[in-house]
Design a protein around this motif. Structure first.
Motif, short mmCIF file in Angstrom:
data_model
loop_
_atom_site.label_atom_id
_atom_site.label_comp_id
_atom_site.label_asym_id
_atom_site.label_seq_id
_atom_site.Cartn_x
_atom_site.Cartn_y
_atom_site.Cartn_z
N PRO A 121 0.80 5.70 -16.87
CA PRO A 121 0.48 4.94 -16.33
C PRO A 121 2.21 4.13 -15.38
CG PRO A 121 -0.44 4.56 -18.07
CD PRO A 121 0.33 4.93 -18.62
N VAL A 122 3.25 4.65 -16.63
CA VAL A 122 4.65 3.32 -16.04
C VAL A 122 5.21 4.65 -15.20
CG1 VAL A 122 6.89 3.35 -17.19
CG2 VAL A 122 5.11 3.13 -18.19
N ILE A 123 4.63 6.03 -15.55
CA ILE A 123 5.22 6.91 -14.40
C ILE A 123 4.40 6.96 -13.03
CG2 ILE A 123 5.57 9.93 -13.69
CD1 ILE A 123 6.09 9.51 -16.95
N ALA A 124 2.79 6.59 -12.98
CA ALA A 124 2.74 6.72 -12.09
C ALA A 124 2.67 5.50 -11.17
CB ALA A 124 0.99 6.51 -12.35
N LEU A 125 3.72 4.37 -11.78
CA LEU A 125 4.02 3.23 -10.78
C LEU A 125 5.07 3.48 -9.81
CD1 LEU A 125 4.28 0.39 -13.60
CD2 LEU A 125 2.18 0.51 -11.72
N ALA A 126 6.02 4.51 -10.20
CA ALA A 126 6.59 5.08 -9.19
C ALA A 126 6.52 5.44 -8.16
CB ALA A 126 7.34 6.53 -9.96
N VAL A 127 4.94 5.90 -7.67
CA VAL A 127 4.37 6.45 -6.84
C VAL A 127 3.51 5.47 -6.46
CG1 VAL A 127 2.20 8.32 -5.96
CG2 VAL A 127 3.97 8.45 -7.14
N ALA A 145 -3.89 6.69 -17.86
CA ALA A 145 -3.83 6.78 -18.78
C ALA A 145 -5.14 7.72 -19.60
CB ALA A 145 -3.45 4.85 -19.78
N LEU A 146 -5.87 7.57 -19.28
CA LEU A 146 -7.08 8.05 -20.23
C LEU A 146 -7.24 9.53 -19.47
CD1 LEU A 146 -9.81 5.14 -19.47
CD2 LEU A 146 -8.53 5.74 -21.80
N VAL A 188 -7.45 -1.43 -2.22
CA VAL A 188 -6.03 -2.04 -3.10
C VAL A 188 -5.79 -2.17 -4.75
CG1 VAL A 188 -4.85 -4.07 -3.25
CG2 VAL A 188 -5.35 -3.32 -1.04
N ALA A 189 -7.63 -3.35 -4.81
CA ALA A 189 -7.50 -3.09 -5.77
C ALA A 189 -7.71 -1.45 -7.03
CB ALA A 189 -9.00 -3.93 -6.26
N ILE A 190 -8.00 -0.39 -6.48
CA ILE A 190 -8.35 0.16 -7.21
C ILE A 190 -7.31 1.22 -7.27
CG2 ILE A 190 -9.00 2.86 -7.48
CD1 ILE A 190 -11.83 1.89 -6.17
N LEU A 191 -5.94 0.68 -6.18
CA LEU A 191 -5.02 1.38 -6.74
C LEU A 191 -3.82 0.64 -7.55
CD1 LEU A 191 -2.46 2.90 -5.12
CD2 LEU A 191 -1.89 0.79 -3.53
N LEU A 192 -4.09 -0.43 -7.61
CA LEU A 192 -3.71 -1.33 -8.28
C LEU A 192 -3.86 -1.60 -9.57
CD1 LEU A 192 -2.13 -4.60 -6.31
CD2 LEU A 192 -1.12 -2.10 -6.67
N CYS A 193 -5.35 -1.38 -10.20
CA CYS A 193 -5.73 -1.65 -11.20
C CYS A 193 -6.21 0.17 -11.82
CB CYS A 193 -6.55 -2.45 -11.59
SG CYS A 193 -6.01 -4.18 -11.59
N GLY A 194 -6.63 0.31 -10.81
CA GLY A 194 -7.85 2.21 -10.75
C GLY A 194 -6.62 2.84 -11.67
N VAL A 195 -5.25 3.22 -11.50
CA VAL A 195 -4.29 3.81 -11.35
C VAL A 195 -3.89 3.55 -12.56
CG1 VAL A 195 -2.49 5.39 -10.69
CG2 VAL A 195 -3.95 4.01 -9.15
N PRO A 196 -3.58 2.84 -13.30
CA PRO A 196 -2.84 2.73 -14.37
C PRO A 196 -3.89 3.24 -15.70
CG PRO A 196 -2.05 0.41 -13.65
CD PRO A 196 -3.40 1.81 -13.10
N LEU A 197 -5.55 2.34 -15.31
CA LEU A 197 -6.80 2.55 -15.87
C LEU A 197 -7.22 4.35 -15.74
CD1 LEU A 197 -8.74 1.96 -17.54
CD2 LEU A 197 -9.99 1.97 -15.33
#
Length: 146
Positions: free
Chosen positions: A52-58, A102-103, A90-99
């Motif tokens: 998820p930390v790496i995904a933040l770069a995108v 990570a899984l 937007v919600a899926i982008l901000l909260c769904g991507v880390p989820l």
């Protein structure tokens, strides 16, 4: 930005879009990451997911782009029928991507850590944010009331 009506909005500068996206991405990540870590531990996975930390770069530049074009999108005639889908996206982008990252692709670090420690470490950003906001408010109150 998000939630403003088209009459009140004007084109945001790139600097504003990156600023707002930084706040949004940080909050989305900080709120999602502890839960993701807890879910991973319940599934028997070890360590803290780094993906998820790496995904933040995108996610961060994509979020900035979305916030940059949002006033234009809101000014379109089809905005009222599209507003709910936009908010969900937007919600899926901000909260769904880390989820999801990570899984699905965890890339764990600290696999030798004791159970519970990854969730505690993942909770530190949101706890730190709340402590910062409380200290900042108290500092401003003391500054105003000498």
């Amino acid at each position: 930005m998000l939630g403003e009506t088209s009459e009140d909005s004007e084109q945001a500068s790139a600097k504003q879009a990156f600023g707002y996206s930084t706040v949004g991405v940080t909050l989305g990540f900080a709120l999602t990451y502890p839960g993701v870590s807890f879910i991973r531990e319940l599934n028997g996975s070890r360590g803290l997911a780094l993906s998820p930390v790496i995904a933040l770069a995108v996610v961060w530049p994509v979020s900035a782009g979305i916030l940059y074009i949002e006033p234009w999108v809101q000014s379109q005639s089809w905005w009222n029928s599209f507003a709910k889908a936009w908010s969900w996206g937007v919600a899926i982008l901000l909260c769904g991507v880390p989820l999801i990252t990570a899984l699905a692709i965890p890339m764990p670090i600290g696999e030798g850590w004791p159970t519970g420690l990854p969730t505690v470490v993942a909770s530190c950003p949101i706890v730190g944010l709340f402590v910062f906001l409380i200290v900042r408010r108290r500092w401003h109150e003391r500054e105003q009331n000498p």
